[in-house]
Scaffold this motif. Structure first.
Motif, PDB file in Angstrom:
ATOM      1  N   LEU A  48      -2.336  -7.285  50.430  1.00 16.79           N
ATOM      2  CA  LEU A  48      -3.482  -7.514  51.304  1.00 16.79           C
ATOM      3  C   LEU A  48      -4.514  -8.414  50.629  1.00 16.79           C
ATOM      4  O   LEU A  48      -4.549  -8.507  49.396  1.00 16.79           O
ATOM      5  CB  LEU A  48      -4.137  -6.175  51.671  1.00 16.79           C
ATOM      6  CG  LEU A  48      -3.232  -5.129  52.322  1.00 16.79           C
ATOM      7  CD1 LEU A  48      -3.947  -3.787  52.404  1.00 16.79           C
ATOM      8  CD2 LEU A  48      -2.790  -5.590  53.702  1.00 16.79           C
ATOM      9  N   ILE A  49      -5.351  -9.029  51.419  1.00 17.06           N
ATOM     10  CA  ILE A  49      -6.464  -9.829  50.914  1.00 17.06           C
ATOM     11  C   ILE A  49      -7.696  -9.451  51.713  1.00 17.06           C
ATOM     12  O   ILE A  49      -7.677  -9.499  52.951  1.00 17.06           O
ATOM     13  CB  ILE A  49      -6.205 -11.344  51.061  1.00 17.06           C
ATOM     14  CG1 ILE A  49      -4.951 -11.755  50.294  1.00 17.06           C
ATOM     15  CG2 ILE A  49      -7.414 -12.144  50.561  1.00 17.06           C
ATOM     16  CD1 ILE A  49      -4.575 -13.214  50.490  1.00 17.06           C
ATOM     17  N   GLY A  50      -8.772  -9.033  51.015  1.00 18.93           N
ATOM     18  CA  GLY A  50      -9.968  -8.697  51.770  1.00 18.93           C
ATOM     19  C   GLY A  50     -10.979  -7.892  50.991  1.00 18.93           C
ATOM     20  O   GLY A  50     -10.814  -7.612  49.803  1.00 18.93           O
ATOM     21  N   ASN A  51     -12.037  -7.510  51.706  1.00 20.37           N
ATOM     22  CA  ASN A  51     -13.118  -6.722  51.147  1.00 20.37           C
ATOM     23  C   ASN A  51     -12.661  -5.297  50.852  1.00 20.37           C
ATOM     24  O   ASN A  51     -11.907  -4.701  51.624  1.00 20.37           O
ATOM     25  CB  ASN A  51     -14.294  -6.726  52.138  1.00 20.37           C
ATOM     26  CG  ASN A  51     -15.405  -5.789  51.753  1.00 20.37           C
ATOM     27  OD1 ASN A  51     -15.380  -4.610  52.095  1.00 20.37           O
ATOM     28  ND2 ASN A  51     -16.398  -6.298  51.044  1.00 20.37           N
ATOM     29  N   HIS A  52     -13.125  -4.758  49.748  1.00 17.74           N
ATOM     30  CA  HIS A  52     -12.743  -3.429  49.275  1.00 17.74           C
ATOM     31  C   HIS A  52     -12.876  -2.374  50.367  1.00 17.74           C
ATOM     32  O   HIS A  52     -11.908  -1.673  50.720  1.00 17.74           O
ATOM     33  CB  HIS A  52     -13.632  -3.084  48.068  1.00 17.74           C
ATOM     34  CG  HIS A  52     -13.351  -1.763  47.432  1.00 17.74           C
ATOM     35  ND1 HIS A  52     -14.351  -0.955  46.952  1.00 17.74           N
ATOM     36  CD2 HIS A  52     -12.203  -1.102  47.204  1.00 17.74           C
ATOM     37  CE1 HIS A  52     -13.833   0.127  46.435  1.00 17.74           C
ATOM     38  NE2 HIS A  52     -12.530   0.070  46.573  1.00 17.74           N
ATOM     39  N   ARG A  53     -14.066  -2.233  50.910  1.00 17.98           N
ATOM     40  CA  ARG A  53     -14.299  -1.200  51.919  1.00 17.98           C
ATOM     41  C   ARG A  53     -13.507  -1.457  53.197  1.00 17.98           C
ATOM     42  O   ARG A  53     -12.989  -0.522  53.815  1.00 17.98           O
ATOM     43  CB  ARG A  53     -15.789  -1.122  52.252  1.00 17.98           C
ATOM     44  CG  ARG A  53     -16.586  -0.293  51.273  1.00 17.98           C
ATOM     45  CD  ARG A  53     -17.868   0.183  51.902  1.00 17.98           C
ATOM     46  NE  ARG A  53     -18.555   1.136  51.049  1.00 17.98           N
ATOM     47  CZ  ARG A  53     -19.384   2.070  51.495  1.00 17.98           C
ATOM     48  NH1 ARG A  53     -19.614   2.179  52.770  1.00 17.98           N
ATOM     49  NH2 ARG A  53     -19.979   2.890  50.664  1.00 17.98           N
ATOM     50  N   GLU A  54     -13.437  -2.724  53.606  1.00 14.62           N
ATOM     51  CA  GLU A  54     -12.739  -3.037  54.844  1.00 14.62           C
ATOM     52  C   GLU A  54     -11.243  -2.745  54.727  1.00 14.62           C
ATOM     53  O   GLU A  54     -10.615  -2.283  55.683  1.00 14.62           O
ATOM     54  CB  GLU A  54     -12.978  -4.498  55.236  1.00 14.62           C
ATOM     55  CG  GLU A  54     -14.407  -4.795  55.669  1.00 14.62           C
ATOM     56  CD  GLU A  54     -14.836  -3.892  56.822  1.00 14.62           C
ATOM     57  OE1 GLU A  54     -14.057  -3.728  57.778  1.00 14.62           O
ATOM     58  OE2 GLU A  54     -15.957  -3.345  56.755  1.00 14.62           O
ATOM     59  N   ILE A  55     -10.657  -3.026  53.567  1.00 17.46           N
ATOM     60  CA  ILE A  55      -9.237  -2.717  53.361  1.00 17.46           C
ATOM     61  C   ILE A  55      -9.008  -1.220  53.473  1.00 17.46           C
ATOM     62  O   ILE A  55      -8.053  -0.752  54.115  1.00 17.46           O
ATOM     63  CB  ILE A  55      -8.770  -3.258  51.991  1.00 17.46           C
ATOM     64  CG1 ILE A  55      -8.582  -4.779  52.072  1.00 17.46           C
ATOM     65  CG2 ILE A  55      -7.467  -2.589  51.557  1.00 17.46           C
ATOM     66  CD1 ILE A  55      -8.163  -5.419  50.763  1.00 17.46           C
ATOM     67  N   ILE A  56      -9.889  -0.414  52.858  1.00 17.52           N
ATOM     68  CA  ILE A  56      -9.736   1.043  52.922  1.00 17.52           C
ATOM     69  C   ILE A  56      -9.895   1.540  54.354  1.00 17.52           C
ATOM     70  O   ILE A  56      -9.124   2.377  54.835  1.00 17.52           O
ATOM     71  CB  ILE A  56     -10.750   1.715  51.984  1.00 17.52           C
ATOM     72  CG1 ILE A  56     -10.392   1.428  50.524  1.00 17.52           C
ATOM     73  CG2 ILE A  56     -10.797   3.226  52.221  1.00 17.52           C
ATOM     74  CD1 ILE A  56     -11.410   1.917  49.522  1.00 17.52           C
ATOM     75  N   ARG A  57     -10.908   1.022  55.056  1.00 21.68           N
ATOM     76  CA  ARG A  57     -11.136   1.468  56.430  1.00 21.68           C
ATOM     77  C   ARG A  57      -9.997   1.062  57.361  1.00 21.68           C
ATOM     78  O   ARG A  57      -9.622   1.805  58.270  1.00 21.68           O
ATOM     79  CB  ARG A  57     -12.451   0.881  56.948  1.00 21.68           C
ATOM     80  CG  ARG A  57     -13.691   1.534  56.354  1.00 21.68           C
ATOM     81  CD  ARG A  57     -14.934   0.745  56.719  1.00 21.68           C
ATOM     82  NE  ARG A  57     -16.146   1.416  56.233  1.00 21.68           N
ATOM     83  CZ  ARG A  57     -17.329   0.841  56.134  1.00 21.68           C
ATOM     84  NH1 ARG A  57     -17.467  -0.430  56.496  1.00 21.68           N
ATOM     85  NH2 ARG A  57     -18.381   1.500  55.692  1.00 21.68           N
ATOM     86  N   THR A  58      -9.446  -0.119  57.147  1.00 19.35           N
ATOM     87  CA  THR A  58      -8.425  -0.634  58.051  1.00 19.35           C
ATOM     88  C   THR A  58      -7.048  -0.069  57.764  1.00 19.35           C
ATOM     89  O   THR A  58      -6.302   0.277  58.687  1.00 19.35           O
ATOM     90  CB  THR A  58      -8.377  -2.175  57.969  1.00 19.35           C
ATOM     91  OG1 THR A  58      -9.685  -2.699  58.240  1.00 19.35           O
ATOM     92  CG2 THR A  58      -7.390  -2.744  58.976  1.00 19.35           C
ATOM     93  N   TYR A  59      -6.697   0.064  56.484  1.00 23.59           N
ATOM     94  CA  TYR A  59      -5.327   0.421  56.119  1.00 23.59           C
ATOM     95  C   TYR A  59      -5.202   1.786  55.438  1.00 23.59           C
ATOM     96  O   TYR A  59      -4.078   2.267  55.236  1.00 23.59           O
ATOM     97  CB  TYR A  59      -4.733  -0.647  55.190  1.00 23.59           C
ATOM     98  CG  TYR A  59      -4.669  -2.016  55.818  1.00 23.59           C
ATOM     99  CD1 TYR A  59      -3.639  -2.362  56.674  1.00 23.59           C
ATOM    100  CD2 TYR A  59      -5.655  -2.966  55.549  1.00 23.59           C
ATOM    101  CE1 TYR A  59      -3.579  -3.628  57.258  1.00 23.59           C
ATOM    102  CE2 TYR A  59      -5.600  -4.237  56.130  1.00 23.59           C
ATOM    103  CZ  TYR A  59      -4.571  -4.550  56.978  1.00 23.59           C
ATOM    104  OH  TYR A  59      -4.526  -5.790  57.555  1.00 23.59           O
ATOM    105  N   GLY A  60      -6.335   2.407  55.094  1.00 19.14           N
ATOM    106  CA  GLY A  60      -6.263   3.667  54.359  1.00 19.14           C
ATOM    107  C   GLY A  60      -5.598   4.792  55.126  1.00 19.14           C
ATOM    108  O   GLY A  60      -4.993   5.690  54.531  1.00 19.14           O
ATOM    109  N   GLY A  61      -5.680   4.758  56.442  1.00 13.12           N
ATOM    110  CA  GLY A  61      -5.030   5.800  57.234  1.00 13.12           C
ATOM    111  C   GLY A  61      -3.534   5.606  57.362  1.00 13.12           C
ATOM    112  O   GLY A  61      -2.799   6.562  57.632  1.00 13.12           O
ATOM    113  N   ALA A  62      -3.062   4.384  57.171  1.00 13.71           N
ATOM    114  CA  ALA A  62      -1.642   4.086  57.355  1.00 13.71           C
ATOM    115  C   ALA A  62      -0.848   4.166  56.051  1.00 13.71           C
ATOM    116  O   ALA A  62       0.352   4.455  56.071  1.00 13.71           O
ATOM    117  CB  ALA A  62      -1.483   2.696  57.974  1.00 13.71           C
ATOM    118  N   TYR A  63      -1.509   3.894  54.924  1.00 15.84           N
ATOM    119  CA  TYR A  63      -0.806   3.852  53.640  1.00 15.84           C
ATOM    120  C   TYR A  63      -1.543   4.703  52.609  1.00 15.84           C
ATOM    121  O   TYR A  63      -2.777   4.713  52.564  1.00 15.84           O
ATOM    122  CB  TYR A  63      -0.712   2.417  53.107  1.00 15.84           C
ATOM    123  CG  TYR A  63       0.021   1.462  54.017  1.00 15.84           C
ATOM    124  CD1 TYR A  63       1.407   1.416  54.033  1.00 15.84           C
ATOM    125  CD2 TYR A  63      -0.688   0.603  54.857  1.00 15.84           C
ATOM    126  CE1 TYR A  63       2.082   0.523  54.858  1.00 15.84           C
ATOM    127  CE2 TYR A  63      -0.027  -0.288  55.692  1.00 15.84           C
ATOM    128  CZ  TYR A  63       1.359  -0.320  55.694  1.00 15.84           C
ATOM    129  OH  TYR A  63       2.017  -1.192  56.520  1.00 15.84           O
TER     130      TYR A  63
END
Length: 546
Positions: A48-63
């Motif tokens: 992934l490429i992106g902001n720390h918090r945004e990556i967690i918010r977007t993908y943290g539930g899936a992985y």
């Protein structure tokens, strides 16, 4: 000792949530693919490429494991995750990055601009490049890691201090030069018995730099000196590894989650009026330092000396004033206005020691909040080996700006002429953005009103001037605040006594009438305060009464 986890993969991942920080040209895609083979593609995200918090918010539930080029935003590390990364010899990484940039066959506009800088870099034997390419090769490890603490750290020394502090909280740091050791240590920590081989992915095949002489390596080292020190500490000892594997808790060893756990309630101010909130240094939260009475004193460690007060802020202009005392001289301290709920830093300023002989300081900073924020803090970042103490942090929210308080004389109407106070450079008052005046805890002239009314000097009879002061007073009181009136050759001094209004002892109105005969020189009124006086003046004005 390894963690007490079962060998069942699902149970392992139930307890193991992590983030792999992919540093460019450090085998990141290979490790991402290897993690997917170890845990399964359903558990590990793609690169992934992106902001720390945004990556967690977007993908943290899936992985359970997130992997990629994570850009930190000053919000710390998430205590729910373990962080791992791999570093490479900084000079070798720089050379590999040059080869990679120049090997891109169908570049975007951004990559094309990097290629231009890389070509100059090679032609000059590492002595010159473009600003945009320089940003990609100048201590990339320290620059990226330091942003976990603050996005405002710009000098290389402080970036190194911050990066060291952050990386010490990682669960596992490995070396590109010994990936096998990194993988074995990781598998051991997860109690996984299967052996997995790291694949070779995204390896640059077209190389512009094949042979490297000592002179070129020395030139390259100039761009990554801080990264070299970071790499030497974490990757040249302990079998090319650094780990926090001696813990049984995923949260232990991580940076204090000052930006992830919302406080139960805001810090209570010790002084408050309609636009001002003032806090003692000792009452705010922190990462480093100790309380000395009501002050917060740095102890020489790198970190945040002040966090809080965790308050909502509406959109508008704010003034922040920090008072304290130098414990060591010559420092630069970063001050940020940061919202915990959104992870946004909306304002940045600095406390700078300019070498004044006075050990006490008053540091004002102004910033604009563009939209309503829920949970704001004022953060003061202290470099390593530097010491200051924070006495007070005052936050003033500015109302709609009042009319310019330059000398105003209203004539030809029934209303009396009005003259407002001003603050000059040699005075001890501070003029806030909405034209209110704040004391700075120093003794001297706070502000001045000089009457430039044309009718006054030509008046044949006695005139009266009403001096009116409205404001709030802090717990330290008015101390020895006085008005000094210079009326021609006569000087009158009157102590300021406040009359409480609005059913609050913090708010006051002071009024005094001075009788003036026609004089050649305009009358001057000065408000003089003693040391440690706490005053916030909403209005200081003179009204002519003939």
């Amino acid at each position: 000792m390894p963690h007490s986890l079962t060998s069942n993969k699902a149970e392992v991942m139930e307890q193991s949530r992590g983030i792999f920080l992919h540093m460019e040209k450090c085998a990141g895609q290979s490790i991402n693919q290897w993690l997917a083979e170890v845990h399964g593609t359903n558990w590990v995200s793609p690169n992934l490429i992106g902001n720390h918090r945004e990556i967690i918010r977007t993908y943290g539930g899936a992985y359970s494991w997130l992997s990629g080029h994570v850009e930190f935003d000053g919000t710390g590390l998430d205590p729910r995750y373990r962080y791992i990364t791999v570093l490479r010899d900084p000079i070798d990484r720089l050379i590999s990055w040059v080869n990679f940039v120049l090997s891109v066959e169908f570049p975007t506009d951004y990559i094309r601009s990097l290629q231009e800088g890389a070509e100059i870099f090679l032609r000059s034997n590492g002595q010159d490049t473009t600003p945009i390419f320089y940003q990609t090769i100048s201590n990339p490890y320290c620059r990226r890691l330091s942003r976990a603490l603050s996005t405002a750290i710009v000098d290389t020394s402080s970036q190194l201090d911050a990066a060291l502090h952050v990386l010490e909280q990682f669960f596992l740091v490995g070396s590109f030069e010994n990936l096998e050791s990194f993988c074995n240590k990781y598998i051991f920590s997860q109690n996984i018995s299967e052996k997995h081989i790291i694949p070779h992915v995204n390896k640059t095949t077209k190389k512009r730099i094949d042979t490297i002489d000592d002179n070129f390596r020395r030139q390259c080292a100039n761009y990554v000196r801080s990264d070299i020190l970071l790499y030497q500490k974490f990757c040249l000892n302990n079998d090319h590894l650094y780990s926090n594997l001696d813990t049984n808790s995923s949260a232990k060893g991580l940076i204090t989650s000052f930006n992830w756990n919302t406080p139960s309630h805001p810090v209570r101010p010790y002084w408050e009026d309609e636009t001002l909130l003032a806090y003692r240094g000792a009452n705010l939260t922190c990462q480093v330092g100790t309380n000395v009475g009501m002050f917060r004193e740095a102890d020489g460690r790198f970190g945040f000396l002040s966090l809080g007060p965790y308050i909502p802020m509406i959109a508008g202009t704010y003034d922040v004033a920090i008072t304290g005392e130098w414990g060591s001289r010559g420092g630069i301290y970063i001050v940020e206005c940061h919202d915990l709920s959104s992870g946004k830093t909306v304002g940045t300023g600095y406390i700078i020691d300019w070498g004044s002989p006075d050990l006490n300081f008053f540091a004002p900073i102004s910033f604009v909040v563009p939209e309503a924020l829920e949970n704001c803090e004022i953060r003061v970042l202290v470099p390593a080996s530097h010491k200051i103490s924070i006495h007070n942090i005052m936050i003033a929210r500015n109302k709609e700006p009042k009319k310019d308080k330059k000398q105003i004389s209203i004539t030809g109407t029934k209303e009396p002429p009005v003259n407002y106070a001003r603050v000059e450079n040699d005075m001890v008052g501070y003029l806030l953005s909405d034209k209110t005046i704040m004391s700075t805890y120093r003794a001297g002239v706070l502000c001045i009103i000089d009457i430039q009314d044309a009718e006054l000097s030509s008046a044949r009879t006695e005139s009266r001037v009403l001096v009116q002061i409205t404001g709030s007073v802090g717990p330290n009181g008015l101390a020895a605040a006085t008005i000094r009136a210079t009326l021609g050759t006569e000087i009158l001094t009157t102590a300021i006594e406040f009359t409480p209004v609005f059913e609050s002892e913090n708010f006051f109105i002071f009024q005094k009438i001075f009788h003036i005969v026609p004089v050649l020189n305009a009358p001057i009124f000065e408000i003089i305060v003693s040391e440690n006086t706490e005053l916030h003046l909403f209005d200081v004005k003179c009204l002519m009464q003939y």
